[in-house]
Design a protein around this motif. Structure first.
Motif, PDB file in Angstrom:
ATOM      1  N   MET A 200       0.847  -1.189   0.000  1.00  0.00           N
ATOM      2  CA  MET A 200       0.000   0.000   0.000  1.00  0.00           C
ATOM      3  C   MET A 200       0.890   1.249   0.000  1.00  0.00           C
ATOM      4  O   MET A 200       1.899   1.304   0.703  1.00  0.00           O
ATOM      5  CB  MET A 200      -0.886   0.006   1.260  1.00  0.00           C
ATOM      6  CG  MET A 200      -1.965  -1.067   1.236  1.00  0.00           C
ATOM      7  SD  MET A 200      -3.362  -0.578   0.199  1.00  0.00           S
ATOM      8  CE  MET A 200      -4.310  -2.093   0.117  1.00  0.00           C
ATOM      9  N   ASP A 201       0.493   2.252  -0.791  1.00  0.00           N
ATOM     10  CA  ASP A 201       1.307   3.473  -0.883  1.00  0.00           C
ATOM     11  C   ASP A 201       0.970   4.471   0.210  1.00  0.00           C
ATOM     12  O   ASP A 201       1.718   5.418   0.442  1.00  0.00           O
ATOM     13  CB  ASP A 201       1.087   4.113  -2.254  1.00  0.00           C
ATOM     14  CG  ASP A 201       1.535   3.178  -3.368  1.00  0.00           C
ATOM     15  OD1 ASP A 201       2.745   3.105  -3.593  1.00  0.00           O
ATOM     16  OD2 ASP A 201       0.677   2.487  -3.964  1.00  0.00           O
ATOM     17  N   ALA A 202      -0.180   4.335   0.824  1.00  0.00           N
ATOM     18  CA  ALA A 202      -0.598   5.259   1.883  1.00  0.00           C
ATOM     19  C   ALA A 202      -1.783   4.632   2.609  1.00  0.00           C
ATOM     20  O   ALA A 202      -2.312   3.604   2.184  1.00  0.00           O
ATOM     21  CB  ALA A 202      -1.023   6.586   1.265  1.00  0.00           C
ATOM     22  N   ASP A 203      -2.194   5.281   3.715  1.00  0.00           N
ATOM     23  CA  ASP A 203      -3.434   4.851   4.365  1.00  0.00           C
ATOM     24  C   ASP A 203      -4.644   5.505   3.701  1.00  0.00           C
ATOM     25  O   ASP A 203      -5.728   4.935   3.658  1.00  0.00           O
ATOM     26  CB  ASP A 203      -3.411   5.220   5.855  1.00  0.00           C
ATOM     27  CG  ASP A 203      -2.281   4.506   6.588  1.00  0.00           C
ATOM     28  OD1 ASP A 203      -2.038   3.318   6.285  1.00  0.00           O
ATOM     29  OD2 ASP A 203      -1.612   5.147   7.425  1.00  0.00           O
TER      30      ASP A 203
ATOM     31  N   ARG B  60       1.523   4.845 -13.401  1.00  0.00           N
ATOM     32  CA  ARG B  60       1.643   3.798 -12.378  1.00  0.00           C
ATOM     33  C   ARG B  60       0.324   3.675 -11.631  1.00  0.00           C
ATOM     34  O   ARG B  60      -0.579   4.497 -11.804  1.00  0.00           O
ATOM     35  CB  ARG B  60       2.797   4.062 -11.430  1.00  0.00           C
ATOM     36  CG  ARG B  60       2.705   5.342 -10.633  1.00  0.00           C
ATOM     37  CD  ARG B  60       3.953   5.455  -9.757  1.00  0.00           C
ATOM     38  NE  ARG B  60       4.075   6.767  -9.186  1.00  0.00           N
ATOM     39  CZ  ARG B  60       4.495   6.995  -7.951  1.00  0.00           C
ATOM     40  NH1 ARG B  60       4.823   5.985  -7.158  1.00  0.00           N
ATOM     41  NH2 ARG B  60       4.610   8.217  -7.486  1.00  0.00           N
ATOM     42  N   THR B  61       0.227   2.683 -10.789  1.00  0.00           N
ATOM     43  CA  THR B  61      -0.998   2.475 -10.010  1.00  0.00           C
ATOM     44  C   THR B  61      -0.665   2.579  -8.530  1.00  0.00           C
ATOM     45  O   THR B  61       0.282   1.935  -8.058  1.00  0.00           O
ATOM     46  CB  THR B  61      -1.600   1.088 -10.320  1.00  0.00           C
ATOM     47  OG1 THR B  61      -1.841   1.001 -11.726  1.00  0.00           O
ATOM     48  CG2 THR B  61      -2.918   0.887  -9.597  1.00  0.00           C
ATOM     49  N   LEU B  62      -1.414   3.417  -7.834  1.00  0.00           N
ATOM     50  CA  LEU B  62      -1.210   3.602  -6.399  1.00  0.00           C
ATOM     51  C   LEU B  62      -2.374   2.947  -5.663  1.00  0.00           C
ATOM     52  O   LEU B  62      -3.483   2.854  -6.206  1.00  0.00           O
ATOM     53  CB  LEU B  62      -1.160   5.093  -6.060  1.00  0.00           C
ATOM     54  CG  LEU B  62      -0.040   5.893  -6.746  1.00  0.00           C
ATOM     55  CD1 LEU B  62      -0.241   7.393  -6.544  1.00  0.00           C
ATOM     56  CD2 LEU B  62       1.321   5.455  -6.194  1.00  0.00           C
ATOM     57  N   SER B  63      -2.119   2.568  -4.419  1.00  0.00           N
ATOM     58  CA  SER B  63      -3.241   1.960  -3.686  1.00  0.00           C
ATOM     59  C   SER B  63      -3.229   2.377  -2.224  1.00  0.00           C
ATOM     60  O   SER B  63      -2.185   2.746  -1.668  1.00  0.00           O
ATOM     61  CB  SER B  63      -3.197   0.437  -3.812  1.00  0.00           C
ATOM     62  OG  SER B  63      -2.004  -0.038  -3.251  1.00  0.00           O
ATOM     63  N   ALA B  64      -4.402   2.353  -1.644  1.00  0.00           N
ATOM     64  CA  ALA B  64      -4.591   2.688  -0.223  1.00  0.00           C
ATOM     65  C   ALA B  64      -5.924   2.092   0.211  1.00  0.00           C
ATOM     66  O   ALA B  64      -6.828   1.931  -0.619  1.00  0.00           O
ATOM     67  CB  ALA B  64      -4.613   4.199  -0.033  1.00  0.00           C
TER      68      ALA B  64
ATOM     69  N   VAL C 157     -12.424  -0.004  -4.081  1.00  0.00           N
ATOM     70  CA  VAL C 157     -11.414   0.524  -4.992  1.00  0.00           C
ATOM     71  C   VAL C 157     -10.098  -0.119  -4.584  1.00  0.00           C
ATOM     72  O   VAL C 157      -9.702  -0.070  -3.414  1.00  0.00           O
ATOM     73  CB  VAL C 157     -11.285   2.062  -4.864  1.00  0.00           C
ATOM     74  CG1 VAL C 157     -10.158   2.572  -5.745  1.00  0.00           C
ATOM     75  CG2 VAL C 157     -12.580   2.744  -5.243  1.00  0.00           C
ATOM     76  N   THR C 158      -9.432  -0.741  -5.557  1.00  0.00           N
ATOM     77  CA  THR C 158      -8.175  -1.431  -5.223  1.00  0.00           C
ATOM     78  C   THR C 158      -6.959  -0.671  -5.723  1.00  0.00           C
ATOM     79  O   THR C 158      -5.837  -0.944  -5.305  1.00  0.00           O
ATOM     80  CB  THR C 158      -8.158  -2.844  -5.834  1.00  0.00           C
ATOM     81  OG1 THR C 158      -8.417  -2.702  -7.244  1.00  0.00           O
ATOM     82  CG2 THR C 158      -9.217  -3.730  -5.199  1.00  0.00           C
TER      83      THR C 158
ATOM     84  N   ARG D  80      -2.382   9.111  10.234  1.00  0.00           N
ATOM     85  CA  ARG D  80      -2.430   8.187   9.096  1.00  0.00           C
ATOM     86  C   ARG D  80      -1.591   8.718   7.948  1.00  0.00           C
ATOM     87  O   ARG D  80      -1.482   9.931   7.756  1.00  0.00           O
ATOM     88  CB  ARG D  80      -3.873   8.004   8.650  1.00  0.00           C
ATOM     89  CG  ARG D  80      -4.607   7.105   9.619  1.00  0.00           C
ATOM     90  CD  ARG D  80      -5.809   6.521   8.973  1.00  0.00           C
ATOM     91  NE  ARG D  80      -7.004   7.165   9.474  1.00  0.00           N
ATOM     92  CZ  ARG D  80      -8.231   6.826   9.082  1.00  0.00           C
ATOM     93  NH1 ARG D  80      -8.406   5.893   8.176  1.00  0.00           N
ATOM     94  NH2 ARG D  80      -9.277   7.423   9.585  1.00  0.00           N
ATOM     95  N   ARG D  81      -1.030   7.824   7.150  1.00  0.00           N
ATOM     96  CA  ARG D  81      -0.210   8.261   6.004  1.00  0.00           C
ATOM     97  C   ARG D  81      -1.149   8.728   4.886  1.00  0.00           C
ATOM     98  O   ARG D  81      -1.918   7.940   4.331  1.00  0.00           O
ATOM     99  CB  ARG D  81       0.673   7.113   5.502  1.00  0.00           C
ATOM    100  CG  ARG D  81       1.825   6.762   6.456  1.00  0.00           C
ATOM    101  CD  ARG D  81       2.621   5.608   5.897  1.00  0.00           C
ATOM    102  NE  ARG D  81       1.745   4.482   5.583  1.00  0.00           N
ATOM    103  CZ  ARG D  81       1.815   3.737   4.477  1.00  0.00           C
ATOM    104  NH1 ARG D  81       2.732   3.969   3.570  1.00  0.00           N
ATOM    105  NH2 ARG D  81       0.987   2.726   4.282  1.00  0.00           N
TER     106      ARG D  81
END
Ligand SMILES: Cc1cc2nc3c(=O)[nH]c(=O)nc-3n(C[C@H](O)[C@H](O)[C@H](O)COP(=O)(O)OP(=O)(O)OC[C@H]3O[C@@H](n4cnc5c(N)ncnc54)[C@H](O)[C@@H]3O)c2cc1C
Length: 494
Positions: free
Chosen positions: A1-4, A248-252, A236-237, A26-27
């Protein structure tokens, strides 16, 4: 995960939400498609701003007839608030309930004014609003006074205020987020539609974001545009982005959409997949619908024998016809000063030759008539062939026309006998709202009263798209209040 938490957009909604969530530890990762707006000679050059469109992104949308236009929306850190008039006004208490207008009846909100009142107060603190809640019969109750006294009227506006009062109207201070001395120290211009390059304007960057970024757990990625949300079932993934390092793809675990009313709806529609063929969070078919933007008319009240010596002009308003001005007691709208219109601004906006524009601008005062645009499901944002189509169907036009006529009469009585008026063009949706509206009924709204998408469990929305009605009030303070309220809700849920 890139962030919370991923927040898409750093404008009024996104920056304010980040400020509210930051103390949770939280990030938080904020994605903003634009860069920082740096100071430059153009920042106070009306010719660059109004005639050459120096700051406008090279963006093309299409109208319902397929005609291309540049929407005049800005993409910088801080969003459209970098250019806004900084009028930070509360909806009236009545605006939250169903109201009968000349053009139809509004649906009412799932929450009431009392639910939002503390958050309005908190938003006024965060955005350092200058105002005075006394004197306006339509002003809703405030549990705390404005943090600063109003911005002073210039002498010609003080005279106009007296002339309105002599007609039995109730002119009052516009609540404003501007440190006037600091603003004027850079150059003697108004601030409405001029970019804030000094921090003198209380905008999303100088207030919300500045507060958020004091926390080490908050990161801002500029030049990073979300292009698609990827979903699996009710979650949402990932968020696909185009940034300085390519796609790129980021996720949280939590995604908050704050890209503005048009772009947030467009993003959900652009994210259609086999499981969500009409777009994400769109089982109701409401995504993009109920687009509203206010009926706005700029009025130039001219007296060839008078001079307007103001620099900024934008300090008063009245709401005497806000709730009951119509023939059957229907609402007509708000009246407020525009920012000072000078020769180059008028020439840029009207196409008049500069000498004539200058002559008119120096002998006139400049007011704005604003009426409610009602939700209409056929007024909508669509996503076609990789781009935005905006089919804005104006509503409640008779009420607005009546407001403009009434205001014209008031201006003539105030000593400005020739009144010229021009509706804001449809190609500049500066008060856009309503495309992902808040509601308790999942069949008739996109997000619930806590701003969570009815269909997607980890997707929240905190920008002007969630407003169920536009009222006849500049939208930003309400967007900020809702974002602060969401921040508390998410922090409490952690
Ligand atoms: C000239 C002008 C004057 C105005 N005056 C006033 C006023 O006096 N008072 C008032 O209340 N309102 C005013 N407004 C309206 C006000 O600016 C908006 O209501 C407010 O900014 C809406 O907040 P938002 O969070 O919905 O969107 P925005 O503040 O516009 O923020 C959206 C952000 O998302 C970013 N973004 C968009 N798409 C993406 C993407 N795909 N990926 C990443 N980032 C993205 C944008 O760059 C932007 O930073 C004015 C607007 C203009 C243009």
């Amino acid at each position: 995960m890139d962030a919370d938490v991923l927040i898409i957009g750093s404008g009024m909604g996104g920056a304010t939400l980040a400020a509210a969530l930051a103390p949770s530890g939280r990030r938080i990762l904020i994605l903003e498609r634009g860069g920082h707006l740096r100071d430059s000679p153009e920042a106070r050059d009306p010719d660059a701003i109004f005639r050459r469109g120096h700051f406008k992104p090279p963006e093309t949308w299409h109208d319902a007839q397929g005609r291309p236009f540049n929407p005049g929306n800005y993409a910088f850190v801080g969003g459209n608030t970098k250019f806004y008039g900084a009028v930070l006004m509360r909806y009236r208490a009545e605006d939250f309930r169903p109201l009968r207008h000349m053009g139809g009846t509004t649906p009412g909100w799932p929450i009431g004014y009392d639910d939002l009142e503390p958050w309005y107060g908190a938003a006024e603190q965060l955005y350092r609003v200058r105002g005075d809640a006394a004197g306006d019969p339509t002003e809703p109750p405030h549990s705390a006074p404005y943090p600063f006294p109003p911005v002073p009227d210039e002498p010609d506006i003080a005279a106009l205020r007296r002339a309105f009062a002599a007609q039995g109207l109730n002119p009052v201070a516009l609540p404003l987020g501007i440190d006037i001395d600091r603003w004027l120290a850079r150059a003697p211009t108004t601030w409405d539609a001029f970019p804030d390059s000094t921090g003198a304007k209380s905008d999303a960057e100088s207030c919300g974001l500045a507060q958020a970024l004091r926390h080490p757990n908050v990161t801002l990625l500029t030049g990073t545009r979300a292009t698609r949300l990827v979903a699996s079932g009710r979650r949402v993934t990932g968020v696909e982005v185009e940034g300085p390092d390519g796609p790129r793809t980021l996720s949280a675990p939590l995604v908050c959409l704050c890209a503005g009313a048009v772009m947030s709806a467009a993003l959900l529609l652009a994210s259609a997949d086999d499981d969500h063929p009409a777009g994400l969070a769109n089982r109701s078919d409401q995504v993009g619908r109920n687009f509203m933007n206010h009926n706005l008319t700029a009025m130039i009240a001219l007296n060839p024998l008078r001079r307007n010596r103001t620099v900024y002009e934008k300090t008063i308003q009245f709401n005497d016809w806000y709730l009951t001005g119509g023939p059957g007691g229907e609402p007509l709208g708000n009246v407020q000063m525009l920012g000072r219109v000078t020769g180059p601004i008028l020439a840029g906006e009207s196409g008049l030759p500069l000498w004539l524009a200058h002559l008119i601008a120096e002998r006139s005062v400049h007011v704005l008539a604003m009426s409610e645009d009602l939700p209409d499901p056929d007024s909508r944002v669509m996503w076609r062939r990789g781009g935005v189509v905006l089919d804005w169907r104006k509503t409640n036009v008779a009420a607005h026309d009546l407001l403009v006529r009434r205001l014209g009469r008031a201006m003539r009585r105030a000593g400005w006998p020739v009144v010229l008026s021009r509706a804001f063009p449809k190609s500049k949706p500066s008060h856009q709202c309503g495309t992902l509206r808040m509601g308790d009924d999942p069949a008739a709204s996109v997000v619930d009263r806590n701003l969570r998408a009815h269909d997607i469990d980890n997707l929240y929305v905190a920008d002007a798209s969630v407003l169920p009605t536009s009222a006849a009030v500049n939208p930003s303070l309400t967007v900020a209040a809702l974002a602060l309220r969401l921040g508390r809700h998410l922090s409490a849920a952690a």
